[in-house]
Design an enzyme around this catalytic site. Structure first.
Site, PDB file in Angstrom:
ATOM      1  N   HIS A   1      53.109 151.899  93.958  1.00 54.08           N
ATOM      2  CA  HIS A   1      54.268 152.715  94.827  1.00 54.08           C
ATOM      3  C   HIS A   1      54.455 153.437  93.871  1.00 54.08           C
ATOM      4  O   HIS A   1      54.917 154.846  94.687  1.00 54.08           O
ATOM      5  CB  HIS A   1      55.075 152.243  95.280  1.00 54.08           C
ATOM      6  CG  HIS A   1      55.592 151.046  93.874  1.00 54.08           C
ATOM      7  ND1 HIS A   1      54.578 149.777  93.900  1.00 54.08           N
ATOM      8  CD2 HIS A   1      56.501 151.273  93.198  1.00 54.08           C
ATOM      9  CE1 HIS A   1      55.039 148.712  92.658  1.00 54.08           C
ATOM     10  NE2 HIS A   1      55.858 149.512  92.290  1.00 54.08           N
TER      11      HIS A   1
ATOM     12  N   LEU B   1      50.588 152.243  89.382  1.00 50.81           N
ATOM     13  CA  LEU B   1      51.125 151.006  90.434  1.00 50.81           C
ATOM     14  C   LEU B   1      51.102 151.757  91.201  1.00 50.81           C
ATOM     15  O   LEU B   1      51.604 153.326  91.435  1.00 50.81           O
ATOM     16  CB  LEU B   1      52.635 150.670  90.402  1.00 50.81           C
ATOM     17  CG  LEU B   1      52.518 149.850  88.599  1.00 50.81           C
ATOM     18  CD1 LEU B   1      54.349 149.389  88.679  1.00 50.81           C
ATOM     19  CD2 LEU B   1      51.956 148.397  89.277  1.00 50.81           C
TER      20      LEU B   1
ATOM     21  N   GLY C   1      34.029 164.229  95.456  1.00 51.07           N
ATOM     22  CA  GLY C   1      34.499 165.396  95.235  1.00 51.07           C
ATOM     23  C   GLY C   1      34.173 165.755  93.828  1.00 51.07           C
ATOM     24  O   GLY C   1      34.306 165.040  92.817  1.00 51.07           O
TER      25      GLY C   1
ATOM     26  N   ALA D   1      46.421 137.854  81.036  1.00 41.56           N
ATOM     27  CA  ALA D   1      47.706 137.198  81.273  1.00 41.56           C
ATOM     28  C   ALA D   1      48.244 137.919  81.757  1.00 41.56           C
ATOM     29  O   ALA D   1      48.943 138.551  81.729  1.00 41.56           O
ATOM     30  CB  ALA D   1      47.923 136.554  80.293  1.00 41.56           C
TER      31      ALA D   1
ATOM     32  N   HIS E   1      75.940 135.537 103.648  1.00 41.47           N
ATOM     33  CA  HIS E   1      75.770 133.721 103.501  1.00 41.47           C
ATOM     34  C   HIS E   1      75.239 133.747 104.564  1.00 41.47           C
ATOM     35  O   HIS E   1      75.322 133.782 105.385  1.00 41.47           O
ATOM     36  CB  HIS E   1      76.977 133.497 101.989  1.00 41.47           C
ATOM     37  CG  HIS E   1      77.150 132.183 102.555  1.00 41.47           C
ATOM     38  ND1 HIS E   1      76.508 131.850 101.581  1.00 41.47           N
ATOM     39  CD2 HIS E   1      77.355 131.238 103.331  1.00 41.47           C
ATOM     40  CE1 HIS E   1      76.555 130.582 101.019  1.00 41.47           C
ATOM     41  NE2 HIS E   1      77.241 129.496 101.808  1.00 41.47           N
TER      42      HIS E   1
ATOM     43  N   ASP F   1      47.917 156.590  88.955  1.00 35.77           N
ATOM     44  CA  ASP F   1      46.806 156.338  87.709  1.00 35.77           C
ATOM     45  C   ASP F   1      45.934 157.138  87.046  1.00 35.77           C
ATOM     46  O   ASP F   1      45.875 156.353  86.050  1.00 35.77           O
ATOM     47  CB  ASP F   1      45.575 154.988  87.875  1.00 35.77           C
ATOM     48  CG  ASP F   1      46.486 153.777  88.787  1.00 35.77           C
ATOM     49  OD1 ASP F   1      47.638 153.829  89.105  1.00 35.77           O
ATOM     50  OD2 ASP F   1      45.419 152.437  89.303  1.00 35.77           O
TER      51      ASP F   1
HETATM   52  P1  NAI Z   1      47.150 144.502  82.191  1.00 38.42           P
HETATM   53  O1  NAI Z   1      47.382 145.068  81.867  1.00 38.42           O
HETATM   54  O2  NAI Z   1      48.593 144.294  83.075  1.00 38.42           O
HETATM   55  O3  NAI Z   1      47.321 143.136  81.370  1.00 38.42           O
HETATM   56  C1  NAI Z   1      45.971 142.635  80.922  1.00 38.42           C
HETATM   57  C2  NAI Z   1      46.426 141.307  79.598  1.00 38.42           C
HETATM   58  O4  NAI Z   1      44.561 141.811  78.843  1.00 38.42           O
HETATM   59  C3  NAI Z   1      47.417 141.946  78.715  1.00 38.42           C
HETATM   60  O5  NAI Z   1      48.442 141.090  78.677  1.00 38.42           O
HETATM   61  C4  NAI Z   1      46.501 141.963  77.447  1.00 38.42           C
HETATM   62  O6  NAI Z   1      47.367 141.985  76.039  1.00 38.42           O
HETATM   63  C5  NAI Z   1      45.383 141.745  77.706  1.00 38.42           C
HETATM   64  N1  NAI Z   1      43.957 141.535  76.808  1.00 38.42           N
HETATM   65  C6  NAI Z   1      43.339 142.517  76.408  1.00 38.42           C
HETATM   66  N2  NAI Z   1      43.087 142.751  75.604  1.00 38.42           N
HETATM   67  C7  NAI Z   1      42.556 140.800  75.696  1.00 38.42           C
HETATM   68  C8  NAI Z   1      41.654 140.597  75.461  1.00 38.42           C
HETATM   69  N3  NAI Z   1      40.386 141.254  74.798  1.00 38.42           N
HETATM   70  N4  NAI Z   1      41.598 138.785  75.757  1.00 38.42           N
HETATM   71  C9  NAI Z   1      42.451 138.315  76.397  1.00 38.42           C
HETATM   72  N5  NAI Z   1      43.933 139.067  76.734  1.00 38.42           N
HETATM   73  C10 NAI Z   1      43.340 140.569  76.748  1.00 38.42           C
HETATM   74  O7  NAI Z   1      46.422 144.186  83.416  1.00 38.42           O
HETATM   75  P2  NAI Z   1      45.182 143.607  84.145  1.00 38.42           P
HETATM   76  O8  NAI Z   1      46.060 142.028  84.946  1.00 38.42           O
HETATM   77  O9  NAI Z   1      44.371 144.116  84.417  1.00 38.42           O
HETATM   78  O10 NAI Z   1      46.223 144.688  85.687  1.00 38.42           O
HETATM   79  C11 NAI Z   1      45.769 146.232  85.260  1.00 38.42           C
HETATM   80  C12 NAI Z   1      46.827 147.264  85.782  1.00 38.42           C
HETATM   81  O11 NAI Z   1      46.541 147.063  87.720  1.00 38.42           O
HETATM   82  C13 NAI Z   1      47.492 147.216  85.808  1.00 38.42           C
HETATM   83  O12 NAI Z   1      48.189 148.612  85.131  1.00 38.42           O
HETATM   84  C14 NAI Z   1      48.929 146.649  86.827  1.00 38.42           C
HETATM   85  O13 NAI Z   1      50.122 146.815  86.704  1.00 38.42           O
HETATM   86  C15 NAI Z   1      48.004 146.810  88.065  1.00 38.42           C
HETATM   87  N6  NAI Z   1      48.109 145.785  89.242  1.00 38.42           N
HETATM   88  C16 NAI Z   1      49.605 145.776  89.718  1.00 38.42           C
HETATM   89  C17 NAI Z   1      49.909 144.165  90.551  1.00 38.42           C
HETATM   90  C18 NAI Z   1      51.276 144.901  90.978  1.00 38.42           C
HETATM   91  O14 NAI Z   1      51.629 145.607  91.093  1.00 38.42           O
HETATM   92  N7  NAI Z   1      51.283 142.937  91.529  1.00 38.42           N
HETATM   93  C19 NAI Z   1      48.956 143.437  90.650  1.00 38.42           C
HETATM   94  C20 NAI Z   1      47.196 143.321  90.226  1.00 38.42           C
HETATM   95  C21 NAI Z   1      47.355 144.625  89.636  1.00 38.42           C
END
Ligand code: NAI
Length: 468
Positions: A324, A322, A116, A183, A447, A315
C-alpha cells in the site's frame, strides 16, 4: 524504435501498475513493462494475496477444529485437502491478476511483457517474453521493480526443503516439523498457516523479541498469544548453516550473542529474514542512477533519482516495504508527472500482520516517543471488555492509542485483536486529519462493534473509558 511515451513504468506490481493507471487517467501516454508474464508483482502473485488466501483457509480449519464446539456446533474432526486449498488460492490469485489486465485495457495503458533495461534517460530496451526486442522512447521512466528475498549465507533456498515465502505458499504436503528463520511479518503469517494445518513450528529469531520495529508491548502480547496457539519461539538465536538430506534439513543454531552451537532438525525451513530492493539487470549503470548505502534507488521527496526524468517508487526506494505504500508512491508520482501535487507521509502508513488475531499499527511506538522525549498519554482498552468480541469468542488483545500531550494529536495506535487490520484505518484517517483522541472519542461508533474498542481506547487516553 517504438512510439513515444510520456511514461514507461518498469515493473507491474502494486507500485507500478497503480502509477501507470493513475497517469493514464490523467491523460498521459503510458506503457508498463513487466517480465513475470502476469501483472500484480510479488504482492498479487506470490505474496500478500496468496498468503491471505491460505491464512483465511487455515483460520477456518482451526475454527472448525478447535472452536466450533464452543459455539455448539458438533462436527466430525475436519480434514485438510491441501490440493484443493492450494487450487482455491491459485484461483484467487488468477482472478486478481486478470483484474489488472482489464484495468490496463480500460485505462489504455500499454502492457508490454518482457524485461526492461534502461538504456538512457529517454530509452528503455525490452527483452520481450515472446522473443525479440523492442526499444521504447519516453519522456519519463519510473523504476517500480520491487524487492526480492534477502538470502541467508549458509542456508541456500531450494524452494523445496529450504523455502522462501514463495515456496512456503506451494508446499505439496504439510511438513511435520517446520523451522521459520525470522520472527517478522512473513515468519509469523506463514508460520501460523502451517501450524494451523498441523505442522510443529519453531520460529528462530536473531533479536530477543518478535516483530522488531513494532511497539514493544504490542510485540510482547502478540508473542504470548501466538505461543499459546502453539508457535514455539527461540529468540536471541541465529542460524549459521544448513545441511539438506533426503530425510530433512539440519540447521546449526547459535545464541546471537555467542555461545555453544546446537543442531535443530526440520522437514521444511522457511527463510524470512527480510527483503532487499530488486534492481538487478535494470541498466542503472547505463544511465548513472545512484543507489544509497542500503542498495535502494536514491530519490528526493519527489521520487526523482539523481538523473532527470528517471523516477523510482515502492520497495525499490526508502520507506516501509509494503504494497500500500508502493501504491501511494505510484499515485503521488503520477499526479506530479501530470502537473499536479503529490505527497506521501511515511509516518502514517499502517502496517498489518494478517494472523489471527491480527496485529496492526500506525505512527510512533512508545519506544520512539520516549527516545525523542515526547510527553505522551496512553489510552488502552482490552477486547475482553468489548461486547462484540465476546460474542465472537475472540477477546484476546487490546487497542492502544498514543496522544502527544502538548499538541493533543494522536501520534500512534497499536492493536492486536480481531480485525485489527481494518480497525486501524479509522486511526490512520484521524491522524491524517490531525485529530485528537477526544475527536475519536466523541465520534459515534456503532454498537456492538469491534470499533468501539478504538473509541474506548481514545476515551482512556483522557482517563475516562466507560466500559473499563
Ligand atoms: P521482516 O523484516 O519483517 O522480519 C525479518 C526478521 O528476521 C526480523 O525479525 C529480523 O530480526 C530477523 N532476522 C534477520 N536475520 C536473521 C537471522 N540470521 N536469524 C534469525 N533471524 C533473523 O522481514 P520478512 O518477514 O521477511 O518480510 C519481508 C518484507 O515483506 C517486510 O518488509 C514486510 O513488511 C513485508 N511483508 C509485509 C506483509 C504484510 O504487510 N502483511 C506480509 C509479508 C511481508
Amino acid at each position: 524504435m517504438s512510439e513515444n511515451y510520456d511514461i514507461v513504468v518498469i515493473g507491474g506490481g502494486p507500485g507500478g501498475y497503480v502509477c501507470a493507471i493513475r497517469a493514464a487517467q490523467l491523460g498521459l501516454k503510458v506503457a508498463c513493462v513487466e517480465k513475470r508474464g502476469t501483472l500484480g508483482g510479488t504482492c498479487l502473485n506470490v505474496g500478500c494475496i496468496p498468503s491471505k488466501a491460505l491464512l483465511h483457509s487455515s483460520h477456518l480449519f482451526e475454527e472448525a477444529n478447535q472452536h466450533f464446539d464452543t459455539h455448539g456446533i458438533e462436527i466430525n474432526s475436519p480434514k485438510v485437502n491441501l490440493e484443493k486449498m492450494m487450487a482455491r488460492k491459485d484461483k484467487v490469485v488468477e482472478s486478481n491478476v486478470k483484474g489488472i489486465e482489464f484495468l490496463f485495457k480500460k485505462n489504455k495503458v500499454t502492457y508490454i511483457k518482457g524485461a526492461g533495461e534502461i538504456v538512457s534517460a529517454t530509452e528503455v530496451k525490452v527483452d520481450l517474453l515472446d522473443g525479440g526486442e523492442e526499444t521504447l522512447s519516453t519522456k519519463n521512466i519510473v523504476i517500480a521493480t520491487g524487492s526480492e528475498v534477502t538470502p541467508l549465507p549458509g542456508v541456500e533456498i531450494d524452494e523445496k526443503q529450504i523455502v522462501s515465502s514463495t515456496g512456503a505458499l506451494e508446499l505439496s504436503s504439510v511438513p511435520k516439523k517446520m523451522v521459520v528463520i525470522g520472527a517478522g511479518v512473513i515468519g509469523l503469517e506463514l508460520g501460523s498457516v502451517w501450524r494451523r494445518l498441523g505442522s510443529e513450528v519453531t520460529v528462530i529469531e536473531y533479536l530477543d523479541r518478535i516483530l522488531p520495529g513494532m511497539d514493544g508491548e504490542l510485540a510482547k502480547q502478540t508473542q504470548r498469544i501466538f505461543a499459546k496457539q502453539g508457535l514455539e519461539f527461540k529468540l536471541g538465536h541465529k542460524v549459521t548453516g544448513a545441511k539438506t538430506t533426503k530425510g530433512g534439513v539440519k540447521l546449526s543454531v547459535e545464541p546471537s550473542k555467542g555461545g555453544d552451537a546446537e543442531e535443530i532438525k526440520a522437514d521444511v525451513v522457511l527463510v524470512a529474514i527480510g527483503r532487499r530492493p530488486f534492481v538487478t539487470g535494470l541498466g542503472l549503470d547505463n544511465a548513472g542512477v545512484e543507489l544509497d548505502d542500503r542498495g535502494r534507488v536514491k530519490t528526493d521527496e519527489h521520487f526523482q533519482t539523481n538523473i532527470q526524468g528517471i523516477f523510482a517508487i515502492g520497495d525499490a526506494i526508502a520507506g516501509p516495504m509494503l504494497a500500500h505504500k508502493a501504491e501511494e508512491d505510484g499515485v503521488a508520482l503520477a499526479e506530479m508527472l501530470a502537473g499536479e501535487e503529490g505527497h506521501v507521509d511515511y509516518g502514517k502508513v499502517p502496517g498489518v500482520v494478517y494472523t489471527w488475531p491480527e496485529v496492526a499499527a500506525v505512527g510512533k511506538t512508545e519506544e520512539q516517543l520516549k527516545d525523542e522525549g515526547t510527553d505522551y498519554s496512553v489510552g488502552k482498552f482490552p477486547f475482553t471488555a468489548n461486547g462484540r468480541a465476546k460474542a465472537m469468542e475472540s477477546t484476546e488483545g487490546f487497542v492502544k492509542i498514543l496522544e502527544d500531550k502538548k499538541t493533543h494529536r494522536v501520534v500512534g495506535c497499536h492493536i492486536v485483536g480481531p480485525a485489527a487490520g481494518d480497525l486501524i484505518a479509522e486511526v490512520v484517517l484521524a491522524m491524517e486529519y490531525g485529530a485528537s483522541a477526544e475527536d475519536i472519542a466523541r465520534t459515534c461508533h456503532a454498537h456492538p462493534a469491534l470499533g468501539e474498542s478504538v473509541k474506548e481506547a481514545a476515551l482512556a487516553a483522557d482517563g475516562r473509558a466507560i466500559h473499563m
